[in-house]
Every structure is written in structure tokens, then in C-alpha cells.
Design a protein around this motif. Structure first.
Motif, PDB file in Angstrom:
ATOM      1  N   HIS A  48       0.585  -1.247   0.059  1.00  0.00           N
ATOM      2  CA  HIS A  48       0.208   0.072  -0.102  1.00  0.00           C
ATOM      3  C   HIS A  48       0.685   1.202  -0.020  1.00  0.00           C
ATOM      4  N   GLU A  49       2.038   1.133   0.881  1.00  0.00           N
ATOM      5  CA  GLU A  49       2.734   2.409   1.028  1.00  0.00           C
ATOM      6  C   GLU A  49       3.427   2.605  -0.403  1.00  0.00           C
ATOM      7  N   ASN A  50       4.139   1.657  -0.749  1.00  0.00           N
ATOM      8  CA  ASN A  50       4.940   1.871  -1.996  1.00  0.00           C
ATOM      9  C   ASN A  50       4.288   2.058  -3.324  1.00  0.00           C
ATOM     10  N   ALA A  51       2.764   1.911  -3.230  1.00  0.00           N
ATOM     11  CA  ALA A  51       1.996   1.804  -4.535  1.00  0.00           C
ATOM     12  C   ALA A  51       1.142   3.081  -4.486  1.00  0.00           C
ATOM     13  N   ARG A  52       1.355   3.908  -3.590  1.00  0.00           N
ATOM     14  CA  ARG A  52       0.365   5.120  -3.354  1.00  0.00           C
ATOM     15  C   ARG A  52       0.412   5.817  -4.628  1.00  0.00           C
ATOM     16  N   HIS A  53       1.624   6.192  -5.479  1.00  0.00           N
ATOM     17  CA  HIS A  53       1.631   7.119  -6.383  1.00  0.00           C
ATOM     18  C   HIS A  53       1.445   6.596  -7.807  1.00  0.00           C
ATOM     19  N   LEU A  54       1.541   5.190  -7.806  1.00  0.00           N
ATOM     20  CA  LEU A  54       1.308   4.406  -9.038  1.00  0.00           C
ATOM     21  C   LEU A  54      -0.287   4.763  -9.641  1.00  0.00           C
ATOM     22  N   PRO A  55      -0.084   4.461 -11.074  1.00  0.00           N
ATOM     23  CA  PRO A  55      -1.479   4.444 -11.845  1.00  0.00           C
ATOM     24  C   PRO A  55      -2.330   2.999 -11.204  1.00  0.00           C
ATOM     25  N   ALA A  56      -3.331   3.331 -11.501  1.00  0.00           N
ATOM     26  CA  ALA A  56      -4.208   1.902 -10.905  1.00  0.00           C
ATOM     27  C   ALA A  56      -3.877   0.826 -11.294  1.00  0.00           C
ATOM     28  N   ALA A  57      -3.737   0.761 -12.496  1.00  0.00           N
ATOM     29  CA  ALA A  57      -3.508  -0.639 -13.053  1.00  0.00           C
ATOM     30  C   ALA A  57      -2.153  -1.229 -12.463  1.00  0.00           C
TER      31      ALA A  57
END
Length: 412
Positions: A48-57
Motif C-alpha cells: 500500500h505504501e509503495n504503490a500510493r503514487h502508481l497508476p491504478a493498473a
């Protein structure tokens, strides 16, 4: 689509028999299934913390790869359980030796896992890959090391006579330092932060043994049960062709679904149902304690989005973790049952999550706990009654696509 068979359920459950640190003096039995649950709870937080700023896909793909990578490693671990970590790391340093070990493990697992089709193909590719630098493996390795070190801290005070302890402590510290760049890891490694307290509380669920009024072998914990439910939920999701978001949510829902029992302890269903108002009282207390001990500290330290995500897995805004739901913009909306979710909401954009199917997995895990103990020769009238009741309940499930009747017939 994957075929769910008795052998798969038993393989997932078998980690409840495997002792960890069994060459050390231990304050309690430390089991592989509990360690895996703790590891994957931490991996979810780090995802969750490392994917915060990734696009949804990309966020969804990262979560899927972490879930499956965790399962791939768990199945591998079930085969090599007797190899001590220092010996295993020595084997990994020799590519030819490691390849031979891996092919042996895959050959042992193939009869059980090959019916899962694409999942089995992805598992073989995962273990034959030599690249360990990607984000997925870094998150899983960090979570693995943290959970293992947490166990080590339990047994270190009892093993002052053991000349390996200082080397083990130093190894954990050095290896974990390499992962401090992961978002959330620094906070998790810093004592008394909200993330460190959450990680510690999750680990404590291994001390809560289920079915305390019915002695069993193996005596599964709340923590181990959560991992079993999560794994069952993921594979059933694949079997009904769930979208990526739904399969991910179902795994994490299973993984978190009994987190509130850290605050109330595991209360058996007959007791909960004996007083009409007791379930409501317990739920109110659980939510108040979740807020006080976990959610408020996380929000105060900037992890409000993580709180919202865990709340979604726990179904706090829809009344139960066993209620189907989806998102409508910023709102969380109830869905009227499994069929409605399957037919109209099985799309990543809706962020769907099952309810009835998670409950089926919860019952199925409980059935396996009772059945395994009876098969191992430790039984009681209470356990016999629970096994019969759970089997009847599962066979009457309206979720016909799960083929529970045929699956349970193999346990006769």
C-alpha cells in the motif's frame, strides 16, 4: 479456470504442522502458517505504501504479484522446511545446486498445483527466475525478514547459552537495513511508531489459539487461520474468473478479517449466538478498540489512506467483512449478494470485494481444522458436532459455482 481440489486445501493447511526454530528453546511453538500470515500482513502494508503514487493498473498488478509471490514462496517453503536458513542461503549461492533443489521442489508440488493452470505456470517462472532486485521480491523479502526477526526476539532471551544467537541477531539487523528505502519500512523498524505497533499487534495473533474448548492437533491460531482463509479466498476467486481487483481484495480481506479478535479474543460461535445482543456488543467494542489502538495512531502519523484500505477489507462501512461491496467514486456501496457481484460488478474499476465467498472460506478453514484433528486421532463430541455442522452448512451454500458438495465429498 483453476480447479480447486482437496489436495490443494490440505497443502495450504499443512503449514499448521510445520515447526519453526525447532533447534532453539522456544517460549511457544512457532509455526510456519503463523509466520506466513504475519509476513503477508506486513507485505500488504508495504504494498500500500509503495504503490500510493502508481497508476491504478500498476497498483493492482503489484498487489497481485505480491500475493502470488507470497504463495509461491510458501509452497516452496513447505517442501524445504527441514533445511536451516544458513544452509539454504549457501545453496542459493551456487546456481547449479539451487536449480537442482528448485526442480526437486517443483516436481514434488506439480501433482497438487498443476490443476491451477496459469497459476502453476507463473509459479514455475517465479522460482526459475534469478532476478531478485524487483519491487515485488524486495517487499516480500523485507516482510519475511521482519516477521522472522519478530519471532527471533521472542526466543533470544531463552537462548543465552546458544553461540549462534549473536550472529543471527547481527544478520537480521544488517539484512533489514538494506530495505529501509522501501516506503513504510523505516517507520516499521522504528520502535513505538504506529506502523511498528501494528506489525507487533499482528504478530501477537499467533498467541491466540482457536477452539480453546476443544483440544486439537494441530492447534491452529487466529493468525494462521487468517492466512488459510486468505489463500482459500484467492484460489476460489481465480476459479470464478474474478477480476484482479476483486481477487486481491478477497485475499487481503481474508488476511485481515479476524484482526479485531486481537482486541476481544476468539469467541466461539455458540457463545456468540447464545445471547441475542452479544454480537452487536462485541462489534461495537471491536470497532472502538480498532479506532483507539490502531486506526487513530496511524492517521496521526500520516497513514490515513492505509486506515481506509484496511477498513474496506474489514467491511466497517457496510456492516460486515462478509458483505459484498464495491466502490462508486468515493463511496462504498453494498452489493446484493454473490450473483449480483459476479454478474454486474466483476470489473477492476469498481474495486469489488466478495462477502459470502469469504464466509465460505472461513467455514471451510474451520472445517479443515476440525477434520484434520479428528483424522489425527484427537477428537471430542464438540469437535465431531462442529465438523458435521460446518459440512452441512457448506453443502447448503447457494454458491453452486464453487462446487463445494463435490469438494467436501472427497473428505468422507
Amino acid at each position: 479456470m483453476p480447479v480447486i481440489r482437496k489436495s490443494l486445501l490440505q497443502l495450504i493447511f499443512s503449514g499448521a504442522y510445520l515447526l519453526r526454530w525447532n533447534d532453539k528453546l522456544r517460549p511457544v511453538e512457532l509455526l510456519e502458517i503463523d509466520k506466513q500470515a504475519h509476513k503477508m500482513l506486513l507485505a500488504c502494508v508495504l504494498w500500500h505504501e509503495n504503490a500510493r503514487h502508481l497508476p491504478a493498473a500498476e497498483r493492482l498488478a503489484l498487489a497481485r504479484d505480491i500475493i502470488e509471490g507470497g504463495l509461491f514462496d510458501y509452497f516452496y517453503r513447505l517442501i524445504i522446511t527441514d533445511i536451516k536458513p544458513p544452509v539454504f542461503y549457501k545453496i542459493k549461492e551456487n546456481p547449479d545446486h539451487y536449480r537442482q533443489l528448485t526442480e526437486h521442489v517443483l516436481a514434488r508440488l506439480e501433482p497438487v498445483l498443476s490443476p491451477l493452470g496459469p497459476f502453476w505456470d507463473r509459479m514455475r517462472a517465479w522460482h526459475r527466475s534469478t532476478d531478485e532486485s524487483g519491487l515485488v521480491r524486495r517487499i516480500l523479502t523485507a516482510a519475511h525478514l521482519f516477521a522472522s526477526q519478530w519471532e527471533f526476539h521472542l526466543l533470544k532471551p531463552l537462548n543465552g547459552f546458544d553461540d549462534e544467537m549473536d550472529d543471527i541477531a547481527r544478520s537480521f539487523a544488517e539484512r533489514l537495513d538494506a530495505f529501509r528505502s522501501l516506503a513504510g519500512m523505516e517507520a516499521m523498524l522504528t520502535p513505538n511508531t504506529a506502523l511498528a505497533r501494528l506489525a507487533n499487534l499482528c504478530g501477537q495473533l499467533r498467541f491466540q489459539i482457536r477452539w480453546t474448548q476443544a483440544p486439537r492437533i494441530p492447534a491452529t491460531s487466529v493468525l494462521g487461520h487468517m492466512f488459510i482463509v486468505a489463500a482459500f479466498a484467492y484460489f476460489f476467486s481465480l476459479s470464478v474468473d474474478a477480476c484482479t481487483a476483486r481477487a486481491n481484495n478477497n485475499f487481503f480481506c481474508g488476511l485481515f478479517h479476524d484482526l479485531p479478535e486481537l482486541l476481544t479474543r476468539d469467541i466461539i460461535s455458540p457463545v456468540k449466538q447464545s445471547v441475542a445482543s452479544l454480537p452487536g456488543i462485541l462489534k461495537e467494542y471491536e470497532e472502538a478498540e480498532l479506532e483507539r489502538r490502531i486506526f487513530r495512531p496511524l492517521r496521526e502519523e500520516g497513514f490515513a489512506a492505509l486506515v481506509e484500505r484496511i477498513s474496506y477489507y474489514l467491511g466497517l462501512s457496510v456492516g460486515s467483512e462478509f458483505q459484498e461491496c464495491r466502490r462508486d467514486g468515493e463511496n462504498i456501496v453494498k452489493v446484493a449478494g454473490f450473483e449480483a457481484l459476479q454478474q454486474s460488478c466483476n470489473a477492476d474499476a469498481l474495486d469489488p470485494k466478495d462477502g459470502q465467498m469469504i464466509k465460505v472460506c472461513d467455514w471451510l478453514a474451520a472445517f479443515l481444522e476440525a477434520h484434520s484433528s479428528i483424522r489425527n486421532g484427537v477428537s471430542s463430541p464438540h469437535l465431531q458436532e462442529a465438523q458435521a455442522r460446518l459440512k452441512a452448512t457448506l453443502c447448503e451454500s447457494p454458491l453452486e459455482c464453487l462446487k463445494l458438495g463435490a469438494l467436501l465429498a472427497d473428505f468422507d
